[in-house]
Design a protein around this motif. Structure first.
Motif, PDB file in Angstrom:
ATOM      1  N   ALA A   1       0.896  -1.072   0.069  1.00 42.48           N
ATOM      2  CA  ALA A   1      -0.013  -0.064   0.158  1.00 42.48           C
ATOM      3  C   ALA A   1       0.810   1.138  -0.057  1.00 42.48           C
ATOM      4  N   ALA A   2       1.847   1.347   0.628  1.00 45.25           N
ATOM      5  CA  ALA A   2       2.881   2.553   0.794  1.00 45.25           C
ATOM      6  C   ALA A   2       3.552   2.588  -0.511  1.00 45.25           C
ATOM      7  N   ARG A   3       3.869   1.729  -1.283  1.00 47.11           N
ATOM      8  CA  ARG A   3       4.596   1.668  -2.395  1.00 47.11           C
ATOM      9  C   ARG A   3       3.686   2.236  -3.528  1.00 47.11           C
ATOM     10  N   ALA A   4       2.310   1.692  -3.317  1.00 47.44           N
ATOM     11  CA  ALA A   4       1.309   2.141  -4.218  1.00 47.44           C
ATOM     12  C   ALA A   4       0.913   3.797  -4.381  1.00 47.44           C
ATOM     13  N   ILE A   5       0.922   4.240  -2.853  1.00 49.05           N
ATOM     14  CA  ILE A   5       0.858   5.548  -2.627  1.00 49.05           C
ATOM     15  C   ILE A   5       1.991   6.318  -3.164  1.00 49.05           C
ATOM     16  N   HIS A   6       2.873   5.958  -2.736  1.00 49.67           N
ATOM     17  CA  HIS A   6       4.359   6.675  -3.383  1.00 49.67           C
ATOM     18  C   HIS A   6       4.391   6.729  -4.801  1.00 49.67           C
ATOM     19  N   GLN A   7       4.016   5.628  -5.487  1.00 49.33           N
ATOM     20  CA  GLN A   7       4.039   5.750  -6.926  1.00 49.33           C
ATOM     21  C   GLN A   7       3.030   6.466  -7.520  1.00 49.33           C
ATOM     22  N   TRP A   8       1.806   6.728  -6.764  1.00 48.85           N
ATOM     23  CA  TRP A   8       0.708   7.454  -7.228  1.00 48.85           C
ATOM     24  C   TRP A   8       1.337   9.130  -7.037  1.00 48.85           C
ATOM     25  N   LEU A   9       1.944   9.505  -6.044  1.00 49.81           N
ATOM     26  CA  LEU A   9       2.349  10.809  -5.844  1.00 49.81           C
ATOM     27  C   LEU A   9       3.673  11.164  -7.011  1.00 49.81           C
ATOM     28  N   LEU A  10       4.090  10.172  -7.354  1.00 53.62           N
ATOM     29  CA  LEU A  10       5.204  10.281  -8.472  1.00 53.62           C
ATOM     30  C   LEU A  10       4.446  10.547  -9.847  1.00 53.62           C
ATOM     31  N   SER A  11       3.442  10.059  -9.903  1.00 57.38           N
ATOM     32  CA  SER A  11       2.771  10.106 -11.331  1.00 57.38           C
ATOM     33  C   SER A  11       2.123  11.517 -11.415  1.00 57.38           C
ATOM     34  N   GLN A  12       1.864  12.136 -10.273  1.00 58.65           N
ATOM     35  CA  GLN A  12       1.135  13.569  -9.949  1.00 58.65           C
ATOM     36  C   GLN A  12       2.150  14.727 -10.180  1.00 58.65           C
ATOM     37  N   GLY A  13       3.193  14.368 -10.248  1.00 53.35           N
ATOM     38  CA  GLY A  13       4.305  15.380 -10.504  1.00 53.35           C
ATOM     39  C   GLY A  13       5.192  15.512  -9.328  1.00 53.35           C
ATOM     40  N   PHE A  14       5.044  14.776  -8.141  1.00 54.11           N
ATOM     41  CA  PHE A  14       5.975  14.796  -6.982  1.00 54.11           C
ATOM     42  C   PHE A  14       7.103  14.091  -7.462  1.00 54.11           C
ATOM     43  N   THR A  15       8.234  14.679  -6.884  1.00 55.46           N
ATOM     44  CA  THR A  15       9.681  14.127  -7.463  1.00 55.46           C
ATOM     45  C   THR A  15      10.587  13.882  -6.183  1.00 55.46           C
ATOM     46  N   GLU A  16      11.004  12.642  -6.219  1.00 55.41           N
ATOM     47  CA  GLU A  16      12.021  12.165  -5.004  1.00 55.41           C
ATOM     48  C   GLU A  16      13.087  13.267  -4.770  1.00 55.41           C
ATOM     49  N   GLY A  17      13.127  13.620  -3.360  1.00 56.35           N
ATOM     50  CA  GLY A  17      14.189  14.409  -3.157  1.00 56.35           C
ATOM     51  C   GLY A  17      14.200  15.967  -3.530  1.00 56.35           C
ATOM     52  N   ALA A  18      13.057  16.291  -4.148  1.00 54.05           N
ATOM     53  CA  ALA A  18      12.667  17.670  -4.484  1.00 54.05           C
ATOM     54  C   ALA A  18      11.932  18.376  -3.813  1.00 54.05           C
ATOM     55  N   GLN A  19      11.879  19.484  -3.417  1.00 58.20           N
ATOM     56  CA  GLN A  19      10.746  20.354  -2.579  1.00 58.20           C
ATOM     57  C   GLN A  19       9.448  19.864  -3.220  1.00 58.20           C
ATOM     58  N   ILE A  20       8.555  19.755  -2.395  1.00 59.34           N
ATOM     59  CA  ILE A  20       7.067  19.362  -2.818  1.00 59.34           C
ATOM     60  C   ILE A  20       6.417  20.671  -3.437  1.00 59.34           C
ATOM     61  N   PRO A  21       6.105  20.099  -4.687  1.00 58.23           N
ATOM     62  CA  PRO A  21       5.697  21.517  -5.424  1.00 58.23           C
ATOM     63  C   PRO A  21       4.115  21.788  -5.220  1.00 58.23           C
ATOM     64  N   TRP A  22       3.565  21.983  -3.600  1.00 57.73           N
ATOM     65  CA  TRP A  22       2.381  22.010  -3.509  1.00 57.73           C
ATOM     66  C   TRP A  22       1.829  23.323  -2.677  1.00 57.73           C
ATOM     67  N   ASP A  23       0.843  23.748  -2.599  1.00 58.74           N
ATOM     68  CA  ASP A  23       0.170  24.627  -1.662  1.00 58.74           C
ATOM     69  C   ASP A  23      -0.372  24.042  -0.541  1.00 58.74           C
TER      70      ASP A  23
END
Length: 405
Positions: free
Chosen positions: A368-390
């Motif tokens: 489940a944790a891996r699936a959520i992590h993969q979903w966040l990557l698909s939405q434009g979040f990037t490992e190691g980068a500042q989270i681009p959200w408000d």
């Protein structure tokens, strides 16, 4: 029927009577040529009968009859034979036969160009007997599917203007010829008006609408049966909210779901009409409706908003994450609320999958944790980068169905 709809029906243990195996569809549509996607041919007579039988098995009373009047304020339906049916809550699901809801918006703002479908069984020499086909023609578009070895179901879709001043079968023949001049009209043609329309932008809490009675989509989208199923699934939480006196939640949820479906599908359809590359009046009119807004907004910066969502079968107001791929908002991924997870990061960069599991979701199974992590990557979040959200709530209002907004 799409594979997605067949899978949903199977998941809800609904009967699949009359649904054939998937067949690859041949496409002749501007730059799209050859095998594209697949579909399940479905015998609607057998399929519908199976659904009604399943309803009876669950204790539903199935009554056949013509409706003469509906009185939502009294919870009454009167049939043509004089029978009066009453219920605590009614649902309108008569498809395109349902009356339009009165609204201040003009009819042209809530409905696409007038379009007519003529379909029926034709001789086998009239088309390909091997696979379903869809093809763009100057006067409209054509869909065909083999029924058996010696019968072909053929559908011609054209502009209502092709009917001219003619009436009855003469008018039907005129439209058919404007699209398929080389093929004789079926002996028993089935004729439908199929313009996309937003029939009921707002929820009537005494008589909510489902399927085509709320939003009737262009058959070209292939989304109609999915919308029928998904809107039926939303009936249960909407009914629970209304019967519990939570009409405000039901209104917000209904408007967002219904309006969002209509405008998104209208714009997707517009882009498909443009992709055909034809410049005749039929195509020009549909390539210009409803507007020039993109079907998919690529400029959305991830942010949170309050939305009414379904949680455990009930309507609740929750913070959701709005992204380019989830413009309507996503509340859950793999069973976990998304926004609280992001807040646990406290503005820190998204860690890799293993650290995300150990620091953010230690209580969840690794999958489940891996699936959520993969979903966040698909939405434009990037490992190691500042989270681009408000993190601030920039939107609290429900979806606005006005196309100019």
């Amino acid at each position: 029927m799409s594979a997605r709809v067949a899978a949903i029906l199977a998941r809800h243990r609904l009967p699949l009577a009359g649904i054939g195996p998937a067949a690859q569809r041949h496409v002749g549509w501007g730059g799209f040529q050859g095998g594209q996607n697949s579909e399940h041919p479905a015998d609607r007579t057998a399929f519908d009968a199976g659904l009604l039988e399943a309803a009876r098995a669950e204790g539903v009373s199935v009554i056949y009859g013509s409706v003469s009047s509906v009185r939502p304020e009294a919870g009454e339906i009167r049939l043509a034979d004089g029978t009066c049916l009453s219920a605590r809550l009614l649902f309108e699901a008569r498809g395109r036969r349902a009356p339009r809801q009165s609204t201040e918006m003009q009819r042209t703002e809530l409905a696409g160009p007038d379009t007519i479908s003529v379909a029926g069984i034709v001789p086998p020499h009239a088309g390909d007997m091997e696979t379903p086909r869809i093809e763009a023609r100057p006067g409209g578009w054509v869909w065909s599917v083999p029924v058996d070895r010696d019968r072909l179901w053929l559908q011609a879709v054209g502009a209502a203007a092709a009917l001219g001043q003619a009436r009855g079968k003469t008018a039907v023949a005129a439209l058919w010829e404007s699209v398929l001049a080389e093929t004789p009209l079926p002996r028993h043609p089935v004729v439908h008006a199929i313009a996309p329309r937003l029939a009921a932008p707002d929820l009537d809490p005494r008589c909510p609408r489902l399927g085509d009675a709320a939003v009737a989509l262009d058959p070209l989208s292939g989304h109609g049966m999915f919308w029928a199923v998904s809107s039926a699934l939303m009936a249960v939480p909407v009914a629970r909210a209304l019967l519990a006196g939570q009409a405000g939640l039901a209104r917000a949820f209904y408007r967002s779901r219904v309006a969002e479906t209509f405008w998104r599908q209208a714009r997707v359809g517009r882009d498909f009409y443009r992709a055909a590359g034809l410049q005749t009046p039929f195509w020009q009119q549909r390539a210009a409706w409803p507007d020039e807004a993109p079907a998919h907004d690529t400029d959305i910066r991830p942010h949170t908003a309050l939305r009414v969502v379904v949680q455990d079968g009930h309507l609740v107001r929750r913070e959701v994450l709005i992204t380019r791929d989830a413009p309507g908002g996503a509340a859950f991924a793999a069973g976990q609320e998304i926004v609280p997870l992001l807040r646990r990061l406290n503005g820190q960069p998204l860690p890799d999958a293993d650290r995300f599991h150990s620091t953010v979701l230690p209580q969840a199974p690794p999958q489940a944790a891996r699936a959520i992590h993969q979903w966040l990557l698909s939405q434009g979040f990037t490992e190691g980068a500042q989270i681009p959200w408000d993190t601030a709530n920039r939107e609290t209002d429900p979806c606005n169905y006005d196309p100019a907004a």
